[in-house]
Design a protein around this motif. Sequence first.
Motif, PDB file in Angstrom:
ATOM      1  N   HIS A 283       0.830  -1.203   0.000  1.00  0.00           N
ATOM      2  CA  HIS A 283       0.000   0.000   0.000  1.00  0.00           C
ATOM      3  C   HIS A 283       0.866   1.255   0.000  1.00  0.00           C
ATOM      4  O   HIS A 283       1.769   1.390   0.823  1.00  0.00           O
ATOM      5  CB  HIS A 283      -0.923   0.020   1.213  1.00  0.00           C
ATOM      6  N   VAL A 284       0.561   2.160  -0.889  1.00  0.00           N
ATOM      7  CA  VAL A 284       1.268   3.438  -0.960  1.00  0.00           C
ATOM      8  C   VAL A 284       0.542   4.491  -0.146  1.00  0.00           C
ATOM      9  O   VAL A 284       1.159   5.350   0.475  1.00  0.00           O
ATOM     10  CB  VAL A 284       1.411   3.888  -2.426  1.00  0.00           C
ATOM     11  N   THR A 285      -0.781   4.425  -0.115  1.00  0.00           N
ATOM     12  CA  THR A 285      -1.579   5.409   0.610  1.00  0.00           C
ATOM     13  C   THR A 285      -2.476   4.716   1.627  1.00  0.00           C
ATOM     14  O   THR A 285      -2.747   3.516   1.525  1.00  0.00           O
ATOM     15  CB  THR A 285      -2.458   6.222  -0.349  1.00  0.00           C
ATOM     16  N   GLU A 286      -2.914   5.484   2.595  1.00  0.00           N
ATOM     17  CA  GLU A 286      -3.809   4.975   3.633  1.00  0.00           C
ATOM     18  C   GLU A 286      -5.087   4.440   2.992  1.00  0.00           C
ATOM     19  O   GLU A 286      -5.734   5.116   2.187  1.00  0.00           O
ATOM     20  CB  GLU A 286      -4.143   6.092   4.615  1.00  0.00           C
ATOM     21  N   GLN A 287      -5.437   3.223   3.352  1.00  0.00           N
ATOM     22  CA  GLN A 287      -6.545   2.550   2.677  1.00  0.00           C
ATOM     23  C   GLN A 287      -7.921   3.045   3.113  1.00  0.00           C
ATOM     24  O   GLN A 287      -8.867   3.009   2.336  1.00  0.00           O
ATOM     25  CB  GLN A 287      -6.438   1.038   2.915  1.00  0.00           C
ATOM     26  N   ASN A 288      -8.033   3.519   4.338  1.00  0.00           N
ATOM     27  CA  ASN A 288      -9.323   4.006   4.828  1.00  0.00           C
ATOM     28  C   ASN A 288      -9.504   5.462   4.413  1.00  0.00           C
ATOM     29  O   ASN A 288      -9.071   6.381   5.115  1.00  0.00           O
ATOM     30  CB  ASN A 288      -9.399   3.863   6.351  1.00  0.00           C
ATOM     31  N   THR A 289     -10.115   5.658   3.274  1.00  0.00           N
ATOM     32  CA  THR A 289     -10.250   7.020   2.759  1.00  0.00           C
ATOM     33  C   THR A 289     -11.134   7.895   3.635  1.00  0.00           C
ATOM     34  O   THR A 289     -11.039   9.128   3.573  1.00  0.00           O
ATOM     35  CB  THR A 289     -10.815   6.991   1.326  1.00  0.00           C
ATOM     36  N   ALA A 290     -11.942   7.295   4.472  1.00  0.00           N
ATOM     37  CA  ALA A 290     -12.777   8.090   5.382  1.00  0.00           C
ATOM     38  C   ALA A 290     -11.941   8.883   6.369  1.00  0.00           C
ATOM     39  O   ALA A 290     -12.404   9.885   6.920  1.00  0.00           O
ATOM     40  CB  ALA A 290     -13.744   7.174   6.129  1.00  0.00           C
ATOM     41  N   ASN A 291     -10.700   8.429   6.589  1.00  0.00           N
ATOM     42  CA  ASN A 291      -9.823   9.132   7.532  1.00  0.00           C
ATOM     43  C   ASN A 291      -9.023  10.250   6.879  1.00  0.00           C
ATOM     44  O   ASN A 291      -8.344  11.010   7.578  1.00  0.00           O
ATOM     45  CB  ASN A 291      -8.832   8.149   8.164  1.00  0.00           C
TER      46      ASN A 291
END
Length: 405
Positions: free
Chosen positions: A264-272
């Motif tokens: 993963h390059v970016t945080e997976q929980n986009t809600a955060n």
Amino acid sequence: MPIIFRHRRTGLGHPVRVGLVAAAVLAATGGAVLAAGSPTMRLAADATDTSITGFTGKCVDVADANTANGTAVQLYDCNGTGAQRWSSPGDGTLRAFGKCLDIQGAGTADGTSVWLWDCHGEANQQWVVTEAHDIVNPATDRCLDVRGYDNTNRTPLQIWPCTGAANQKWFDSKAANPPANDDGGVVDGVGGGDGGDAPVGFIVSEGQFNAMFPARNPFYTYQGLTAALGAYPGFTASGDDTTKKREAAAFLANVGHETGGLAHVTEQNTANHSHYCDPGRPYGCPAGQSAYYGRGPTQLSWNFNYKAAGDALGIDLLNNPGLVESDSSVAWKTALWYWNTQSGPGTMTPHDAMTNNSGFGQTIRSINGALECDGKNPAQVQDRVANYQRFVQILGTTPGDNVYC
């Protein structure tokens, strides 16, 4: 010759694409080198029968160069002798001394040894090279495996359910188009030698890095990591070779945990994503309320961390946080910034913890100790420790004391 694909499932239950029948791979090149050192299977157009190399850079070897039926096939330091020369005539077999790599007694059980035997073309002598760098016997759906994850000379090779682990990975080191830092030769890897294709001053070779992260996101390149090293020249440069290897393993173990194996390059929980702007800072969030989510090997987050890392590295990350997900070298630099300069909830930087022999456990404490250490989340701690224990083995050393926090 067309690539032939079929589907199988690994021992972990994940579907993978399987292809490049061994006969086609080797016959197309006159016999290819399979060696630890490349992110994708590469073929040497001018190769003849050459060494099969993999786990920790050692070679697939016919014991004592014995040509008799039933001679063990084992792991051994690469030496360029006939005992390590393999080829295929195009029939799915892998051959040395004119005999075939064979599953002992046509066995199908986990742990059945492989040996040398007269070629007869039956199912226990058929091998497929996969896109995931496994060498698979289709009849048993098992991989060529280094027994017990042991890199000592004379460790037997066997068949085992395919796990994706480094002791089942085989690569081509004499490619027509080798990657940067690859000398085109057999990788020495671990446990002696110069670390293979590692750049000067770095303790981890590209082959070892690939073995640690065989399924990583292509964004996390070895070249990006080595390009970032100049930002913190003290990293893996203090103490003896054991200390250097432990620090490299500790760093990579922690970033591997943070990113799911560099997946993963970016945080997976986009809600955060909108939660990481502290408007109370005098510089605010010029890139936007939702611009400072987790990115890169240590999932750098918060506007104040982007500013601090950018200021230290001479890069304007406060205004351009997206660089951490678009430039591999910048991403690695942010991870090295934290590792070498930040103590987080701990009492020392992770770099100091590994160079003053405080132990791997202190690196966990400095990265996420407030949420994981002292029994708060033992499963997360165990995942980091498991990474570390595997990586020090790949680097040919031991974990040392105090691995837990």
